[in-house]
Design a protein around this motif. Structure first.
Motif, PDB file in Angstrom:
ATOM      1  N   UNK A 252       0.837  -1.200   0.000  1.00 26.70           N
ATOM      2  CA  UNK A 252       0.000   0.000   0.000  1.00 26.70           C
ATOM      3  C   UNK A 252       0.870   1.248   0.000  1.00 26.70           C
ATOM      4  N   UNK A 253       0.670   2.093  -1.006  1.00 23.90           N
ATOM      5  CA  UNK A 253       1.392   3.369  -1.101  1.00 23.90           C
ATOM      6  C   UNK A 253       0.440   4.363  -1.744  1.00 23.90           C
ATOM      7  N   UNK A 254      -0.341   5.042  -0.929  1.00 30.08           N
ATOM      8  CA  UNK A 254      -1.461   5.866  -1.370  1.00 30.08           C
ATOM      9  C   UNK A 254      -1.047   6.870  -2.441  1.00 30.08           C
ATOM     10  N   UNK A 255      -0.014   7.665  -2.165  1.00 32.65           N
ATOM     11  CA  UNK A 255       0.365   8.724  -3.107  1.00 32.65           C
ATOM     12  C   UNK A 255       1.837   8.699  -3.481  1.00 32.65           C
ATOM     13  N   UNK A 256       2.614   7.714  -3.010  1.00 26.65           N
ATOM     14  CA  UNK A 256       3.944   7.557  -3.560  1.00 26.65           C
ATOM     15  C   UNK A 256       5.141   7.829  -2.687  1.00 26.65           C
ATOM     16  N   UNK A 257       5.083   7.550  -1.388  1.00 24.61           N
ATOM     17  CA  UNK A 257       6.282   7.680  -0.560  1.00 24.61           C
ATOM     18  C   UNK A 257       7.417   6.834  -1.125  1.00 24.61           C
TER      19      UNK A 257
ATOM     20  N   UNK B 154       4.063  11.350  12.644  1.00 25.59           N
ATOM     21  CA  UNK B 154       4.687  10.716  11.474  1.00 25.59           C
ATOM     22  C   UNK B 154       5.627  11.694  10.792  1.00 25.59           C
ATOM     23  N   UNK B 155       5.162  12.923  10.583  1.00 24.42           N
ATOM     24  CA  UNK B 155       6.018  13.941   9.980  1.00 24.42           C
ATOM     25  C   UNK B 155       7.183  14.307  10.867  1.00 24.42           C
ATOM     26  N   UNK B 156       6.955  14.332  12.188  1.00 26.17           N
ATOM     27  CA  UNK B 156       8.022  14.664  13.123  1.00 26.17           C
ATOM     28  C   UNK B 156       9.157  13.660  13.077  1.00 26.17           C
ATOM     29  N   UNK B 157       8.821  12.387  13.003  1.00 26.38           N
ATOM     30  CA  UNK B 157       9.861  11.364  12.881  1.00 26.38           C
ATOM     31  C   UNK B 157      10.651  11.583  11.587  1.00 26.38           C
ATOM     32  N   UNK B 158       9.945  11.939  10.513  1.00 27.21           N
ATOM     33  CA  UNK B 158      10.630  12.230   9.254  1.00 27.21           C
ATOM     34  C   UNK B 158      11.616  13.373   9.404  1.00 27.21           C
ATOM     35  N   UNK B 159      11.223  14.434  10.125  1.00 22.62           N
ATOM     36  CA  UNK B 159      12.119  15.561  10.348  1.00 22.62           C
ATOM     37  C   UNK B 159      13.377  15.168  11.104  1.00 22.62           C
ATOM     38  N   UNK B 160      13.234  14.324  12.107  1.00 21.36           N
ATOM     39  CA  UNK B 160      14.393  13.847  12.869  1.00 21.36           C
ATOM     40  C   UNK B 160      15.293  12.980  11.986  1.00 21.36           C
TER      41      UNK B 160
ATOM     42  N   UNK C 130      15.073   8.252   2.588  1.00 17.73           N
ATOM     43  CA  UNK C 130      14.962   7.780   3.973  1.00 17.73           C
ATOM     44  C   UNK C 130      13.546   7.970   4.500  1.00 17.73           C
ATOM     45  N   UNK C 131      12.985   9.169   4.301  1.00 14.94           N
ATOM     46  CA  UNK C 131      11.629   9.424   4.801  1.00 14.94           C
ATOM     47  C   UNK C 131      10.579   8.671   3.990  1.00 14.94           C
ATOM     48  N   UNK C 132      10.886   8.386   2.719  1.00 13.07           N
ATOM     49  CA  UNK C 132       9.971   7.568   1.930  1.00 13.07           C
ATOM     50  C   UNK C 132       9.866   6.160   2.476  1.00 13.07           C
ATOM     51  N   UNK C 133      11.003   5.606   2.885  1.00 10.13           N
ATOM     52  CA  UNK C 133      11.002   4.270   3.502  1.00 10.13           C
ATOM     53  C   UNK C 133      10.217   4.300   4.811  1.00 10.13           C
ATOM     54  N   UNK C 134      10.495   5.307   5.645  1.00 10.09           N
ATOM     55  CA  UNK C 134       9.795   5.425   6.926  1.00 10.09           C
ATOM     56  C   UNK C 134       8.280   5.569   6.714  1.00 10.09           C
ATOM     57  N   UNK C 135       7.866   6.449   5.821  1.00  5.33           N
ATOM     58  CA  UNK C 135       6.441   6.658   5.603  1.00  5.33           C
ATOM     59  C   UNK C 135       5.734   5.419   5.108  1.00  5.33           C
ATOM     60  N   UNK C 136       6.409   4.621   4.290  1.00  6.86           N
ATOM     61  CA  UNK C 136       5.815   3.386   3.776  1.00  6.86           C
ATOM     62  C   UNK C 136       5.739   2.315   4.859  1.00  6.86           C
ATOM     63  N   UNK C 137       6.747   2.256   5.697  1.00  7.76           N
ATOM     64  CA  UNK C 137       6.756   1.263   6.786  1.00  7.76           C
ATOM     65  C   UNK C 137       5.644   1.505   7.801  1.00  7.76           C
ATOM     66  N   UNK C 138       5.312   2.761   8.058  1.00 11.43           N
ATOM     67  CA  UNK C 138       4.381   3.081   9.136  1.00 11.43           C
ATOM     68  C   UNK C 138       2.915   2.982   8.703  1.00 11.43           C
TER      69      UNK C 138
END
Length: 446
Positions: free
Chosen positions: A196-201, A334-340, A366-374
């Motif tokens: 599942x990847x709604x819009x493309x992370x 979710x966005x905060x983890x991406x920022x870190x 890196x954030x694309x992987x994180x967003x897809x995992x979560x």
């Protein structure tokens, strides 16, 4: 990304459906009206995503040194143009001409819209009223250009113009469409693993990130970026206000990126879903900015503007895989983890001597992987196993395919500018012009 794959979740969407069924004021619109609104959504959101091309151009122009700004502008307008042409020639059919559960689509040339057939049978049911075929093509095309823009910033200041554009041809015509077909074209990742990847992370941002990473490794770092003693030499960009403007433009364009991926605006439920997506997208970006600022204060003992800017992008990329299901609070986290992650990944790349001029690899890969995992945390229809399989499969395919193209270009026409040209700046070396001529050639010393 197709209407048959849209998933309506609970909460506000379910409430809207119930309200629509109960109250005459929220009665279902006609099939033709829904057709118009669906088409309009594709077009308006496509306009916003197209404007992201300007955002990338401004962000990258601000992050590179002044002697390379004009070249960056040329790359961004040309890669957008190439993406549109190649997606017409081969990309769209390769991405959406795939059999269900398949691995690769059709290599048919010259896609053509079938709007006559679409209109003849446009409104079979109120639940599936359809949309203009060309509006869908346009919306999908601007996503391809986004993936190519990611590569541009990473390999800036040392890659030659024409070899880079040849790489863009392969990325937009073949590499991106094949991996995109595995999920959005209902290929094997969707059919067998429920990826599942709604819009493309992953399908857009990590794809661009993997291609950029291979380019950065194969081309090498800019001259003088890393000292023999392991020291990292800062190379400040030409304009932080320009980079900030570019980030705000990207932030705005992301509402079309994620909101348009609902793929419909023909019902009250779709309208509520898009509103929720807009709010979650904005919240994730805000979370990414604040988290990146706090993290940079801890790690670098000061707030770094470039980290804050990439924190916004990292937050946006992180929420893109599932911008509908999370709550507003969850989106901020979710966005905060991406920022870190952006703040932590930048020095890691420097330790590995991987020179990423604009920080695209941390923010997009890196954030694309994180967003897809979560995604499974908020969307019960997805599984961690399926998400991991998709991330690995797409990462391997894009990395190997990109490396083959980069190496082929390096072995034939060469991809890296000469040392003299790199020192002088690619604006004068390749374009014979300067972005800021009033400063004079004598100012181009860094």
């Amino acid at each position: 990304m197709n209407l048959s794959k849209r998933i309506l979740v609970g909460g506000p969407v379910a409430a809207a459906l119930a309200l629509g069924a109960a109250a005459p004021a929220f009665a279902q619109v006609s099939g033709e009206t829904a057709f118009v609104f669906n088409t309009l959504s594709f077009l308006m959101c496509g306009f916003l995503v197209m404007f992201m091309a300007a955002g990338f151009a401004m962000l990258e122009s601000g992050m590179v040194r002044s002697k390379n700004v004009a070249t960056i502008c040329v790359k961004n307008i040309s890669l957008y143009s190439i993406a549109g042409i190649m997606y017409y020639l081969i990309g769209y059919d390769l991405m959406y001409g795939i059999d269900a559960g398949g691995y690769i689509g059709s290599f048919s040339l010259f896609w053509s819209p079938d709007d006559t057939a679409a209109l003849a049978d446009a409104f079979p049911t109120e639940d599936a009223p359809g949309y203009a075929a060309t509006s869908d093509w346009f919306f999908q095309m601007v996503f391809v250009a986004t993936a190519a823009s990611i590569v541009s910033g990473t390999v800036a200041e040392r890659v030659k113009l024409w070899p880079f554009l040849i790489f863009v041809v392969f990325l937009t015509a073949v590499i991106y469409p094949i991996q995109g077909s595995w999920e959005w074209g209902a290929g094997w990742l969707d059919a067998e693993f429920g990826f599942s990847d709604f819009a493309g992370s992953t399908l857009v941002h990590s794809t661009g990130g993997w291609a950029a990473l291979m380019g950065a490794i194969i081309i090498g770092a800019r001259r003088g970026k890393y000292g023999a003693d392991g020291r990292v030499n800062p190379m400040p960009g030409s304009s932080m206000p320009l980079a900030t403007l570019g980030t705000f433009i990207l932030w705005l364009g992301w509402f079309g990126f994620n909101g348009g991926s609902q793929l419909a605006l023909g019902s009250a439920a779709d309208a509520v879903a898009i509103a929720d997506i807009f709010a979650n997208t904005n919240a994730a970006a805000a979370g990414g900015v604040i988290a990146a600022m706090l993290a940079s204060q801890v790690v670098f003992k000061k707030v770094d503007l470039t980290m804050a800017l990439n924190g916004a992008i990292g937050g946006l990329v992180s929420i893109t895989a599932e911008p509908l299901a999370p709550t507003l609070g969850g989106s901020i986290l979710i966005g905060g983890v991406g920022g870190v992650l952006v703040v932590l990944a930048v020095p890691l790349l420097d330790k590995l001597k991987i020179d990423d001029v604009v920080g695209a690899i941390p923010a997009h890969l890196v954030c694309g992987i994180w967003g897809t995992l979560v995604v499974p945390v908020s969307n019960s229809d997805a599984s961690f196993g399926g998400q991991i399989v998709g991330i690995i499969a797409i990462g391997l395919f894009v990395s190997i395919a990109s490396a083959i193209v980069w190496f082929a270009l390096k072995a034939t026409i060469g991809v890296r500018a000469d040392e003299e040209d790199e020192d002088m700046g690619l604006d004068r070396a390749e374009l014979g012009m300067e972005a800021y001529p009033e400063f004079g050639a004598g100012s181009q010393r860094i």
